[in-house]
Design a protein around this motif. Structure first.
Motif, PDB file in Angstrom:
ATOM      1  N   GLU A 165       0.819  -1.209   0.000  1.00  0.00           N
ATOM      2  CA  GLU A 165       0.000   0.000   0.000  1.00  0.00           C
ATOM      3  C   GLU A 165       0.858   1.266   0.000  1.00  0.00           C
ATOM      4  N   ALA A 166       1.839   1.348   0.896  1.00  0.00           N
ATOM      5  CA  ALA A 166       2.685   2.541   0.977  1.00  0.00           C
ATOM      6  C   ALA A 166       3.550   2.690  -0.271  1.00  0.00           C
ATOM      7  N   VAL A 255      10.776   2.029  -7.117  1.00  0.00           N
ATOM      8  CA  VAL A 255      10.229   2.168  -5.759  1.00  0.00           C
ATOM      9  C   VAL A 255      10.054   0.786  -5.144  1.00  0.00           C
ATOM     10  N   ILE A 256      10.631   0.594  -3.967  1.00  0.00           N
ATOM     11  CA  ILE A 256      10.513  -0.681  -3.260  1.00  0.00           C
ATOM     12  C   ILE A 256      10.116  -0.409  -1.809  1.00  0.00           C
ATOM     13  N   GLY A 257       9.667  -1.446  -1.130  1.00  0.00           N
ATOM     14  CA  GLY A 257       9.224  -1.296   0.251  1.00  0.00           C
ATOM     15  C   GLY A 257      10.218  -1.836   1.261  1.00  0.00           C
ATOM     16  N   ARG A 258      10.087  -1.346   2.479  1.00  0.00           N
ATOM     17  CA  ARG A 258      10.852  -1.860   3.621  1.00  0.00           C
ATOM     18  C   ARG A 258       9.898  -1.982   4.800  1.00  0.00           C
ATOM     19  N   ALA A 285      13.918   4.392  -4.596  1.00  0.00           N
ATOM     20  CA  ALA A 285      13.236   4.914  -3.400  1.00  0.00           C
ATOM     21  C   ALA A 285      12.866   3.735  -2.506  1.00  0.00           C
ATOM     22  N   VAL A 286      13.289   3.811  -1.237  1.00  0.00           N
ATOM     23  CA  VAL A 286      12.957   2.787  -0.247  1.00  0.00           C
ATOM     24  C   VAL A 286      11.875   3.372   0.658  1.00  0.00           C
ATOM     25  N   VAL A 287      10.702   2.743   0.646  1.00  0.00           N
ATOM     26  CA  VAL A 287       9.526   3.292   1.346  1.00  0.00           C
ATOM     27  C   VAL A 287       9.200   2.414   2.552  1.00  0.00           C
ATOM     28  N   PRO A 288       9.197   2.966   3.768  1.00  0.00           N
ATOM     29  CA  PRO A 288       8.781   2.165   4.932  1.00  0.00           C
ATOM     30  C   PRO A 288       7.312   1.824   4.841  1.00  0.00           C
ATOM     31  N   CYS A 289       6.974   0.565   5.124  1.00  0.00           N
ATOM     32  CA  CYS A 289       5.576   0.162   4.968  1.00  0.00           C
ATOM     33  C   CYS A 289       5.217  -0.892   6.030  1.00  0.00           C
TER      34      CYS A 289
END
Length: 289
Positions: A165-166, A255-258, A285-289
């Motif tokens: 989602e994030a 864009v990837i998640g963390r 881009a590393v996105v906290p999720c």
């Protein structure tokens, strides 16, 4: 402070990669109509008297403001030069930032950045998205602008769960801020991942259909929020990290998640995220999720 007031933070250290990160951050601040904060962390480990360190930091920040003004004269950047460990300072500042932008490697406080120590530490612990601007051109060739690319697509790597989602929210907002950009939503799957998700375990064609349905479900509803963004869904049979690294070769941003929650335990990026950040052929881009 509202979300629209949160700045884009550009971390600079005097290196070519830091200047490329500044260029990228400047353009992103303009695209998103956000303020720009240029930060140079004066490392605690450097053997230099405080007055000299402060003077050098002021000179570097003034030079960075001038560089930013060439790209976006309408911006009025703020500057900051904290005395701290680089990743610790950036993680702290990230609490009140829209995103933090760092170079993939640098000098001084960022001496060990080969998409390693400080950049990975910041991406692993920051509470906001962290963009690692990777440019493998000749060292010192910072006149080539990392913020300008022949590619316009945004690539988002998603998992088959709610953690996407994030990632999707950040990816759609990024694509929407770039007229004409497509959003390629990539989901790498294997027979093993299909089995773990409770899907087909023997029939590859059925597993492929299941992955396509999963991706469609994950992305349903987003087009209504961002009707101007062209969406390309790409379920790919293969390892997630290899799929994303390959896709990054023709992307303006990947864009990837963390997953959040492991910072206090010293847990870093997942293997997929770390491999993507380390080997991607463009900004990540590393996105906290």
């Amino acid at each position: 402070m509202t979300t629209n007031d949160l700045p884009v933070i550009a971390a600079v250290d005097g290196s070519a990669h830091g200047r490329q990160a500044l260029d990228w951050a400047t353009r992103e601040a303009v695209r998103r109509a956000l303020p720009l904060l240029i930060v140079h962390v004066r490392p605690l480990t450097r053997q230099i008297d405080e007055e000299t360190g402060r003077r050098e930091a002021e000179e570097l920040l003034a030079e960075s403001v001038r560089r930013s003004a060439i790209i976006a004269p309408e911006l009025r950047p703020s500057t900051l030069a904290p005395l701290d460990f680089p990743s610790a300072a950036l993680v702290s500042l990230a609490r009140d930032a829209a995103m933090v932008v760092v170079g993939s490697r640098g000098l001084g406080g960022f001496r060990s950045l080969m998409t390693g120590s400080n950049s990975l530490a910041t991406a692993s612990m920051a509470s906001c998205p962290v963009v690692v601007v990777r440019d493998d051109g000749p060292e010192g060739d910072d006149d080539r602008d990392a913020g300008v690319t022949a590619f316009t697509d945004i690539v988002a790597g998603v998992a088959a769960d709610e953690s996407s989602e994030a990632v999707l929210e950040f990816a759609f907002a990024t694509a929407a801020s770039r007229p004409g950009a497509r959003l390629r939503i990539v989901h790498g799957w294997t027979m093993f991942s299909s089995m773990l998700a409770g899907g087909p375990v023997l029939d590859r064609e059925e597993a492929a259909d299941s992955a396509a349905r999963t991706l469609a479900e994950l992305t349903s509803g987003w087009h209504e929020q961002y009707p101007q963004v062209e969406i390309v869904r790409e379920p790919v049979n293969g390892s997630a990290s290899r799929t994303l690294v390959t896709a990054s070769a023709t992307a303006a941003l990947t864009v990837i998640g963390r997953r959040k929650g492991g910072e206090s335990l010293g847990l870093g990026l997942s293997p997929v995220a770390q491999t993507t950040v380390t080997h991607a052929l463009g900004p990540v881009a590393v996105v906290p999720c």
